[in-house]
Design an enzyme around this catalytic site. Structure first.
Site, PDB file in Angstrom:
ATOM      1  N   HIS A  93      -3.159 -26.981  -1.578  1.00 62.58           N
ATOM      2  CA  HIS A  93      -3.454 -26.037  -0.493  1.00 62.58           C
ATOM      3  C   HIS A  93      -3.491 -24.605  -1.018  1.00 62.58           C
ATOM      4  CE1 HIS A  93      -3.220 -24.719   3.818  1.00 62.58           C
ATOM      5  NE2 HIS A  93      -2.750 -23.628   3.225  1.00 62.58           N
ATOM      6  N   GLU A  94      -2.439 -24.196  -1.697  1.00 64.82           N
ATOM      7  CA  GLU A  94      -2.397 -22.827  -2.214  1.00 64.82           C
ATOM      8  C   GLU A  94      -3.388 -22.639  -3.364  1.00 64.82           C
ATOM      9  OE1 GLU A  94      -0.880 -20.650  -0.601  1.00 64.82           O
ATOM     10  OE2 GLU A  94       0.295 -21.966   0.688  1.00 64.82           O
TER      11      GLU A  94
ATOM     12  N   THR B   2       6.552   5.519   9.578  1.00 65.13           N
ATOM     13  CA  THR B   2       5.693   6.444   8.837  1.00 65.13           C
ATOM     14  C   THR B   2       6.351   7.793   8.582  1.00 65.13           C
ATOM     15  OG1 THR B   2       4.664   7.018  10.955  1.00 65.13           O
ATOM     16  CG2 THR B   2       3.537   5.396   9.584  1.00 65.13           C
ATOM     17  N   GLY B   3       7.571   8.012   9.061  1.00 65.97           N
ATOM     18  CA  GLY B   3       8.310   9.223   8.716  1.00 65.97           C
ATOM     19  C   GLY B   3       8.238  10.328   9.740  1.00 65.97           C
ATOM     20  N   LYS B   4       8.128   9.998  11.013  1.00 67.88           N
ATOM     21  CA  LYS B   4       8.039  11.038  12.048  1.00 67.88           C
ATOM     22  C   LYS B   4       9.357  11.797  12.173  1.00 67.88           C
ATOM     23  CE  LYS B   4       6.815   7.974  15.115  1.00 67.88           C
ATOM     24  NZ  LYS B   4       6.623   6.807  14.232  1.00 67.88           N
TER      25      LYS B   4
ATOM     26  N   GLY C 228       2.192   8.069  15.297  1.00 64.46           N
ATOM     27  CA  GLY C 228       2.044   7.168  14.162  1.00 64.46           C
ATOM     28  C   GLY C 228       2.822   5.891  14.368  1.00 64.46           C
ATOM     29  N   PRO C 229       2.479   4.859  13.623  1.00 66.58           N
ATOM     30  CA  PRO C 229       3.212   3.591  13.737  1.00 66.58           C
ATOM     31  C   PRO C 229       4.642   3.731  13.260  1.00 66.58           C
ATOM     32  CG  PRO C 229       1.636   3.522  11.920  1.00 66.58           C
ATOM     33  CD  PRO C 229       1.385   4.797  12.645  1.00 66.58           C
TER      34      PRO C 229
ATOM     35  N   ASP D  65      -3.144 -20.763   9.253  1.00 65.85           N
ATOM     36  CA  ASP D  65      -4.483 -20.362   8.820  1.00 65.85           C
ATOM     37  C   ASP D  65      -5.491 -20.530   9.955  1.00 65.85           C
ATOM     38  OD1 ASP D  65      -3.399 -19.902   6.323  1.00 65.85           O
ATOM     39  OD2 ASP D  65      -3.907 -21.896   5.570  1.00 65.85           O
TER      40      ASP D  65
END
Length: 670
Positions: A447-448, A229-231, A225-226, A523
């Protein structure tokens, strides 16, 4: 009963330390004394020949020799002070022999009567004593230092339990049953992974159940897992649920400078595991030592390969009934050696991915335990506001909210703290001290505002949740979108709407100010990367068809992309560039046309941002759905709640108020 704090223990000074310090101090003193300037011989009052003649005439009483100087005391008549003179005696002259040759006795008490005699006395030179002592010490100094060094090493080895010579031993940390306080209740959002590992727990608790049916539990479980993630947390939960010892070690701790040390540590690790069975061995970041062998990039690493070979042998050589389970964690399963993950070793793979909205809800409830929360906290809203967050991100989010509440001197953590914490995690802290000119503020506002308006008008795009022109991190402003539901697949229509929304800021600057600034650079990078991926990876080009173009190669030892192999011709590359340019150009024209048609709404949103700087739901949604020609009014801030009056204030309210100043009597004077 009175308690008295124990007196602080004085640091104990060892005998070796005292000896070493004393030896160094002695050598330093003697070395300094050796450089002291010696007394230079002064001028002689009388010559050596005159001294011998005076001694022969009986005029000299005492001769005190010190080095090359002789202090001569003459015989004085009664009542007078004896005269003292200095004579220089060369080192080549033997003064006692010279006096004897002249018939002069060297002692006035033992000499013959009537003959010449002097009292000859020699005084020892201090320089000679120090020089001799320094010579002796310098001769024995190397041997003394060598003996002291060996004594020091032996004492350090004994005090450290032999660690100086045990570099081949495993450095795994053993957590007993009482120290592992984590259970499956502390792990949320990974229900499938917990179900897979529940069998491991049941095997450790009741191995006879599986043995009766001829079943064998997997020897190795690989957690994939990335990061975040709680390994590691899940592995500790397995140890806590099973109630067995837990050996934890990192893959990088096996590799050392000396060849063979890693393999020795692997053998020692599994020996400890067998002695503590049933137990769990957890290898964190196993990709540090389990990379594929013989990759041919940068040469092979013999130490790493020997360590991996020893792991393979130990995992496939467990004795029957040892009840030792190996759990490993990595976020790079693609670079692991195939022999390591074959059936019989790490033959069970548990996938841990970023949690969905229900998983985030469960994780947030775990981290919110025991924290003082305000009544306006909505865990469901927080879970929907944080798509893509891992368990570590959510833990950091809750901690940031608690820190913000403490900074604001609050007693409860409210929803405003969590909203601010989400912004801090995503974009960084606010930078209100960053000064911008009025023109720059207008550019950022339009812009926003364009991102917000176009994203609101897109049918296949997430709705805007918050927009601000307050600088955060490196961004001058940003717009945050919130998905209506969890999406695991993307369609070409979704990507096209995403391209339009991303290019809206660039189109707005051209529409309002005549040209675009450097603000939309990020962007443009995202748009270019997304459009090329649509053509080359996902086959979303009608002209080129459902094909993938190019093959990415990864560097095994560094775990990153190093090159992309082109499996297409130059003509195809030209067509790819044309398709990418067409997608971006069409999206830009579409965004610009939408802004022209909704110019009044764009001006209204930009004006609101210039006035209040930040807009978020539900005010943002009401603004976007309102009549663009109607003026916008900023919502009034909520009135602060006054604290209830105290008892003294209530009692004082019943008393009549005294006049502020005595009223003057008409016609009276003061």
């Amino acid at each position: 009963m009175s308690t008295q704090a124990p007196a602080p223990r004085r640091p104990r000074i060892s005998l070796v330390t005292i000896l070493v310090v004393g030896l160094v101090a002695t050598v330093a003193i003697l070395f300094a004394l050796s450089f002291l300037p010696e007394a230079e011989p002064g001028e002689s009052d009388v010559g050596l020949g005159q001294l011998v003649a005076d001694a022969a005439a009986g005029k000299v009483e005492t001769i005190l020799v010190s080095g090359t100087e002789a202090k001569v005391t003459y015989v004085a008549p009664e009542g007078l002070v004896p005269a003292t003179k200095v004579v220089i005696v060369p080192e080549t002259v033997d003064l006692p022999a010279l006096l004897r040759d002249e018939g002069i006795a060297l002692s006035r008490t033992d000499g013959p009567e009537g003959g010449p005699a002097v009292n000859l006395v020699f005084e020892k030179s201090e320089a000679g004593v120090w020089s001799g002592l320094l010579t002796i010490i310098v001769s024995f100094l190397p041997m003394l230092l060598l003996i002291g060094f060996f004594i020091f090493i032996m004492r350090r080895t004994q005090s450290a339990g032999g660690q100086a010579m045990d570099f081949g031993k495993s450095r795994a940390r053993l957590f007993s049953t009482s120290k592992v306080a984590v259970s499956f209740d502390d792990v949320a959002g990974v229900d499938e992974a917990k179900q897979e590992l529940a069998e491991v727990v049941e095997f450790l608790q009741n191995p006879g159940k599986f043995a009766a049916l001829g079943a064998k539990i997997p020897k190795g479980v690989l957690l994939l897992g990335p990061p975040g993630t709680g390994k590691t947390l899940l592995a500790r939960a397995v140890a806590g649920e099973a109630g067995v010892p837990f050996l934890s070690i990192s893959g990088s701790e096996f590799v050392e400078m000396f060849v063979g040390v890693g393999a020795s540590r692997v053998r020692d690790l599994f020996d400890q595991a067998k002695k503590s069975a049933p137990c769990i061995v957890f290898l964190d970041e196993i990709d540090a030592v389990g990379r594929q062998r013989g990759a041919g990039l940068g040469g092979s690493h013999d130490e790493r390969e020997q360590t991996l070979n020893q792991i393979l042998v130990e995992m496939d050589g467990f004795e029957a009934g040892t009840n030792v389970i190996v759990i490993a964690a990595t976020n790079r399963p693609d670079i692991l050696d195939p022999a390591l993950i074959r059936p019989g070793r790490f033959d069970r793979k548990v996938i841990l991915d970023a949690p969905d909205v229900r998983g985030r809800d469960a994780i947030l409830r775990v981290h919110l335990r025991g924290k003082p929360l305000a009544p306006d906290i909505s865990v469901d809203q927080l879970a929907r506001t944080t798509p893509g967050f891992t368990g570590a991100d959510l833990a950091n989010l809750v901690n940031e909210a608690a820190i913000l509440a403490a900074r604001r001197d609050k007693r409860l953590i409210d929803m405003d703290d969590f909203v601010e914490a989400v912004d801090r995690v995503l974009a960084g802290p606010e930078r209100k001290s960053r000064l911008m000119t009025p023109r720059e503020r207008r550019i950022v506002a339009y812009h926003e505002g364009a991102h917000t308006v176009v994203g609101h008008l897109m049918e296949n795009h997430d709705r805007p949740q918050k927009v601000t022109i307050v600088s955060r991190g490196v961004a001058a402003g940003y717009t945050r979108f919130l998905p209506q539901e969890e999406q695991h697949f993307k369609t070409p229509e979704m990507f096209v709407d995403q391209l339009c929304t991303a290019l809206a800021g660039h189109a707005a600057e051209e529409l309002v100010f005549g040209s675009a600034s450097t603000g939309p650079s990020n962007d443009l990078e995202q748009v270019s990367r997304l459009a090329r991926a649509m053509v080359t990876r996902w086959g979303m080009s009608e002209k080129l068809g459902p094909l993938t173009y190019g093959r990415t190669e990864e560097l095994v030892f560094l775990g990153r992309e190093i090159s992309e192999t082109r499996n297409y011709s130059e003509a195809t590359a030209t067509e790819i560039d044309q398709e990418v340019r067409r997608l971006v150009t069409d999206a830009h024209e579409r965004a610009k046309q939408l802004l022209i048609e909704n110019r009044a709404l764009l001006d209204k949103v930009a004006g609101a941002l210039l006035e209040v700087e930040t807009l978020q739901d539900p005010e943002l949604t009401r603004l976007l759905e309102s009549d663009p020609n109607e003026p916008w009014q900023a919502p009034l801030p909520p009135e602060p709640e006054l604290p209830p009056p105290s008892a003294a204030e209530v009692a004082g309210a019943d008393r009549p108020e005294a006049p502020a100043w005595p009223e003057a009597v008409p016609g009276s004077t003061t």
